[in-house]
Design an enzyme around this catalytic site. Structure first.
Site, PDB file in Angstrom:
ATOM      1  N   SER A 144      -8.507  47.070 -41.138  1.00 27.19           N
ATOM      2  CA  SER A 144      -7.552  47.456 -40.093  1.00 27.19           C
ATOM      3  C   SER A 144      -7.453  46.339 -39.062  1.00 27.19           C
ATOM      4  O   SER A 144      -8.427  45.606 -38.828  1.00 27.19           O
ATOM      5  CB  SER A 144      -8.010  48.735 -39.397  1.00 27.19           C
ATOM      6  N   TYR A 157     -14.248  53.135 -33.678  1.00 25.68           N
ATOM      7  CA  TYR A 157     -13.551  52.901 -34.946  1.00 25.68           C
ATOM      8  C   TYR A 157     -13.356  51.405 -35.180  1.00 25.68           C
ATOM      9  O   TYR A 157     -13.614  50.889 -36.276  1.00 25.68           O
ATOM     10  CB  TYR A 157     -12.206  53.612 -34.913  1.00 25.68           C
TER      11      TYR A 157
END
Length: 251
Positions: A144, A157
């Site tokens: 990501s 995250y």
């Protein structure tokens, strides 16, 4: 083995209900992929995903897999590879978590990190060893852009994805020359169930767009894929901003 167009004949999805993974599987099955393994926690959603791909003409099997049960990864994945060569492993499991809540409940934060990083390291190493033993194959790791620089809004995250990204890059270097190809995919904000209800970020994308980028990356044997491609420039700029400036940004 991959066909003349570079499309894998067999696919193992780790995270069998991932919207990005299923969009990729649909795209590859439409091209020439014939055998698909969906690994995930047993659920109606996993069964439905398998049924959907069977409807497209693929031979689909499901296997019970839990990212957090790292002690079982070698046995579970070993059984899959024992059934025949796997051309492509797509490591697609992960959880977003709830930043504000997880800061107050450290055990929840640990679960995010264990899923996104520890579980991925375990499954990635087991898969890489099996691919190396068969002498060919690709390992695609869904990272990501959040891992490029930790943001206040989702640093738990983001830190887990940063670790995963670094691991996948290192694994790719370690496997260079063995016949095994590792590709890291860095999507931006993806419109999906996982991000439902969140404020959409600039340059948002879709599971289908990520799937397209994955297919193109496989054909080119890319090592890193950004989705959309413009994020490469954006994140390069953000990564080098002075910290005092970065803190003031509405990110």
């Amino acid at each position: 083995m991959k066909d003349a167009f570079g499309i894998p004949q067999s696919l193992l999805v780790l995270g069998g209900t991932s919207e990005i993974a299923l969009a990729t599987a649909r795209r590859l099955v439409a091209r020439r992929t014939r055998t698909v393994w969906l690994a995930g926690r047993p659920s109606p959603a996993l069964d439905a995903a398998a049924g959907q791909l069977r409807g497209l003409g693929a031979e689909v099997r499901t296997v019970a897999f839990d990212a957090l049960e790292t002690g079982s990864h070698e046995a579970v994945l070993g059984k899959v590879f024992a059934e025949g060569d796997i051309d492509l492993v797509l490591l697609a499991f992960g959880v977003l978590g709830d930043q504000a809540h997880d800061e107050r409940e450290p055990l929840n934060a640990v679960r995010v990190v264990q899923t996104n990083y520890t579980g991925a390291v375990s499954a990635g190493l087991v898969s890489a060893r099996a691919l190396q033993a068969q002498g060919h194959g690709s390992l695609v790791v869904l990272s990501s852009v959040a891992g490029e620089r930790a943001r206040r809004a989702n640093f738990i995250y983001g830190s887990s994805k940063a670790g995963l990204d670094a691991f996948a890059q290192g694994l790719g270097d370690a496997l260079h020359g063995t016949g095994v190809h590792v590709m890291v995919v860095r999507p931006g904000f993806v419109r999906s169930r996982m991000t439902a209800g969140l404020e959409e970020a600039p340059l948002a994308t879709t599971p289908e767009a990520v799937a397209t980028a994955i297919e193109v990356g496989l054909r080119r044997r890319s090592e890193t894929v950004w989705v959309p491609g413009a994020l490469r420039v954006v994140m390069s700029a953000l990564r080098h901003l002075p910290r005092a400036v970065f803190r003031r940004l509405p990110v």
